[in-house]
Motif scaffolding. Sequence first.
Motif, PDB file in Angstrom:
ATOM      1  N   LEU A 158       0.842  -1.200   0.000  1.00 34.21           N
ATOM      2  CA  LEU A 158       0.000   0.000   0.000  1.00 34.21           C
ATOM      3  C   LEU A 158       0.875   1.247   0.000  1.00 34.21           C
ATOM      4  CD1 LEU A 158      -2.975   1.068   0.477  1.00 34.21           C
ATOM      5  CD2 LEU A 158      -2.356   1.111   2.889  1.00 34.21           C
ATOM      6  N   GLU A 159       0.523   2.227  -0.821  1.00 30.91           N
ATOM      7  CA  GLU A 159       1.263   3.493  -0.824  1.00 30.91           C
ATOM      8  C   GLU A 159       0.311   4.664  -0.983  1.00 30.91           C
ATOM      9  OE1 GLU A 159       4.503   3.753  -3.611  1.00 30.91           O
ATOM     10  OE2 GLU A 159       5.012   1.663  -3.201  1.00 30.91           O
ATOM     11  N   PHE A 160       0.751   5.822  -0.475  1.00 34.88           N
ATOM     12  CA  PHE A 160       0.037   7.082  -0.718  1.00 34.88           C
ATOM     13  C   PHE A 160       0.949   7.921  -1.606  1.00 34.88           C
ATOM     14  CE2 PHE A 160      -1.734   5.594   3.262  1.00 34.88           C
ATOM     15  CZ  PHE A 160      -3.077   5.927   3.176  1.00 34.88           C
ATOM     16  N   PRO A 161       0.850   7.787  -2.939  1.00 36.19           N
ATOM     17  CA  PRO A 161       1.837   8.432  -3.805  1.00 36.19           C
ATOM     18  C   PRO A 161       1.846   9.960  -3.689  1.00 36.19           C
ATOM     19  CG  PRO A 161       0.008   7.557  -5.096  1.00 36.19           C
ATOM     20  CD  PRO A 161      -0.179   7.064  -3.706  1.00 36.19           C
ATOM     21  N   ASP A 162       0.674  10.566  -3.410  1.00 37.81           N
ATOM     22  CA  ASP A 162       0.635  12.032  -3.277  1.00 37.81           C
ATOM     23  C   ASP A 162       0.542  12.441  -1.808  1.00 37.81           C
ATOM     24  OD1 ASP A 162       0.256  11.845  -6.072  1.00 37.81           O
ATOM     25  OD2 ASP A 162      -1.913  11.645  -5.756  1.00 37.81           O
ATOM     26  N   GLY A 163       0.783  11.504  -0.916  1.00 34.61           N
ATOM     27  CA  GLY A 163       0.654  11.803   0.511  1.00 34.61           C
ATOM     28  C   GLY A 163      -0.813  11.978   0.897  1.00 34.61           C
ATOM     29  N   TYR A 164      -1.022  12.403   2.138  1.00 36.21           N
ATOM     30  CA  TYR A 164      -2.377  12.719   2.591  1.00 36.21           C
ATOM     31  C   TYR A 164      -2.253  14.007   3.409  1.00 36.21           C
ATOM     32  CZ  TYR A 164      -6.877  12.239   5.026  1.00 36.21           C
ATOM     33  OH  TYR A 164      -8.131  12.470   5.530  1.00 36.21           O
ATOM     34  N   HIS A 165      -2.689  15.110   2.795  1.00 35.32           N
ATOM     35  CA  HIS A 165      -2.447  16.423   3.387  1.00 35.32           C
ATOM     36  C   HIS A 165      -3.677  16.869   4.181  1.00 35.32           C
ATOM     37  CE1 HIS A 165       1.162  16.886   0.876  1.00 35.32           C
ATOM     38  NE2 HIS A 165       0.453  16.130   0.048  1.00 35.32           N
ATOM     39  N   VAL A 166      -3.441  17.216   5.423  1.00 31.26           N
ATOM     40  CA  VAL A 166      -4.565  17.646   6.268  1.00 31.26           C
ATOM     41  C   VAL A 166      -4.182  18.894   7.065  1.00 31.26           C
ATOM     42  CG1 VAL A 166      -5.592  15.339   6.582  1.00 31.26           C
ATOM     43  CG2 VAL A 166      -3.816  16.102   8.141  1.00 31.26           C
ATOM     44  N   GLN A 167      -5.224  19.562   7.544  1.00 33.96           N
ATOM     45  CA  GLN A 167      -4.989  20.625   8.514  1.00 33.96           C
ATOM     46  C   GLN A 167      -5.624  20.166   9.822  1.00 33.96           C
ATOM     47  OE1 GLN A 167      -7.202  24.457   8.506  1.00 33.96           O
ATOM     48  NE2 GLN A 167      -5.186  25.328   8.077  1.00 33.96           N
ATOM     49  N   ILE A 168      -4.850  20.227  10.890  1.00 35.70           N
ATOM     50  CA  ILE A 168      -5.347  19.763  12.190  1.00 35.70           C
ATOM     51  C   ILE A 168      -5.466  20.958  13.129  1.00 35.70           C
ATOM     52  CG2 ILE A 168      -4.807  18.259  14.173  1.00 35.70           C
ATOM     53  CD1 ILE A 168      -3.314  16.447  12.280  1.00 35.70           C
ATOM     54  N   ARG A 169      -6.603  21.040  13.790  1.00 33.88           N
ATOM     55  CA  ARG A 169      -6.810  22.144  14.733  1.00 33.88           C
ATOM     56  C   ARG A 169      -7.380  21.611  16.041  1.00 33.88           C
ATOM     57  NH1 ARG A 169      -3.664  24.117  12.323  1.00 33.88           N
ATOM     58  NH2 ARG A 169      -3.658  25.876  10.908  1.00 33.88           N
ATOM     59  N   HIS A 170      -7.042  22.300  17.137  1.00 35.85           N
ATOM     60  CA  HIS A 170      -7.598  21.951  18.431  1.00 35.85           C
ATOM     61  C   HIS A 170      -9.105  22.158  18.377  1.00 35.85           C
ATOM     62  CE1 HIS A 170      -7.506  21.315  22.727  1.00 35.85           C
ATOM     63  NE2 HIS A 170      -6.233  20.981  22.570  1.00 35.85           N
ATOM     64  N   SER A 171      -9.894  21.275  18.988  1.00 34.76           N
ATOM     65  CA  SER A 171     -11.329  21.382  18.745  1.00 34.76           C
ATOM     66  C   SER A 171     -12.058  22.427  19.568  1.00 34.76           C
ATOM     67  CB  SER A 171     -12.012  20.008  18.881  1.00 34.76           C
ATOM     68  OG  SER A 171     -11.498  19.295  19.926  1.00 34.76           O
ATOM     69  N   ASP A 172     -11.443  23.066  20.557  1.00 33.65           N
ATOM     70  CA  ASP A 172     -12.251  24.052  21.297  1.00 33.65           C
ATOM     71  C   ASP A 172     -12.185  25.448  20.693  1.00 33.65           C
ATOM     72  OD1 ASP A 172      -9.817  23.828  23.966  1.00 33.65           O
ATOM     73  OD2 ASP A 172      -9.730  24.973  22.110  1.00 33.65           O
TER      74      ASP A 172
END
Length: 445
Positions: free
Chosen positions: A431-445
């Motif tokens: 299994l590979e992610f050829p283009d990666g997996y780009h996310v933005q993570i934020r604190h939920s409060d």
Amino acid sequence: RLPPGSMGFPLVGETLQFFSPDDDDSFDVPRFVRHRLARYGPVFKTSLVGHAVVVSADEELNHMVFQQEGQLFQSWYPDSFVEILGRDNVGEQQGAMFRYLKNMVLRYFGPESLRDSTMLRDVEHAVASSLCTWSTLPAVELKEAVSTMVFDLSANKLLGLEPSRSKVLRKSFFDFVRGLISFPLYLPGTAYYSCMQERKRSVLVHGGPGGNERAGRYGDFLDCVVQEITREKPLVTDKMALDLMFVLLFASFHTTSLALTLAVKLLADHPHVLEELTVEHETILKDRKAGRESDGITWTEYKSMTFTSQVINETVRLANIAPGIFRKTLKDVQFKGYTIPAGWGVMVCPPAVHLNPSIYPDPLTFNPSRFKDKPEINRGSRHFMAFGGGLRFCVGADFSKLQMSIFLHFLVTRYRWKNLGGGKIVRTPGLEFPDGYHVQIRHSD
Ligand code: HEM
């Protein structure tokens, strides 16, 4: 009478077709296997990397392969792989020596040790600080970020390295995974080996004379290894120890980080599953006695994460991180009227089992609840072999699940994330992610 199938071209056999990428962004059985299963049935012959191999999608043959380890079959991986992992690595050990090494690993990474050591706390710390850092960044490529987190944790648990010192080692391992072929170039004087030597030396120097005195100094797996190789009559050679550490480091970060990245993507794509998972973790926090918040997750809380465990099982069922499990026959093996000649390779094909609609209805759908009330699969079964089966069942399965569960706990209770791009999967046949997996993570409060 040999099983049906084609041996392809002389020497190369069907190797090129086997490794040709399936880029249809699907979890389906790799095309190479799918087409041949349709044509020849569940057991067929082929030729891969210069070896005659029988591929099995047959439940009974798979079971026989796992149960007859050391009798009719033994662990076997192509030479190129063994050169990289080391001729004395645990996969190459058989019989009593294999069991000895396996128990050594389980004493450190097995469920009792995970429960009784500081592992839970250390995993929690690594996960919490990584997520906190990522939440301050505009974007995170999750596969790389999770790999770094898991690698640093493994390097710490195995070699006692602090993240600042595992950087060089991490780079050579990441390069290794990026191009298995080019990896032998890194072998002479790799960061890993110099690092191991340095670490061994420092343990020896600080420990002073007398093997047992050194044990427990750092609390890492290397302590156990040094204790073994400095025994009066050591069973484990220095080379075996080096190869073991190398395999553990490789097996621990690549697999877990792929599974975790995929789990996050699947949760994002299935909001109702994410919601059920969040409820499980919010309930843990709610039920926690007042004043206990600062103590962190307890072993009992971890063990109560039943839906989380279903999410992990369903993720690794679809991920099929090990697309093939290799053995070779020690004798001629008779099976359903066919002979598999002595010395041939056998590849058990987990995707063909995990994606079989008569075992898993609607197999390409992510549906963790299908594992409800099936705790027995935690140690592998005829229908679930994401962590292998039989004697060689993965020694790191519990460690890996612990890391994934704690990560998901912090992610869903403290953070929210959004997809910024990528996430496409390709099989090569890993299994590979050829283009990666780009996310933005934020604190939920
Ligand atoms: C999602 C995570 C993981 C997956 C899917 C996975 C999968 C597997 C599979 C399928 C096998 C059986 C190989 C065979 O029978 O030839 C295996 C064995 C093994 N795994 Fe894992 N693994 C994972 C995590 C880990 C971790 C975290 C470690 C290290 C701490 C580890 C170390 C090993 C070792 C040393 C073996 C034994 C090889 C042998 O017996 O020859 N694995 N794993």
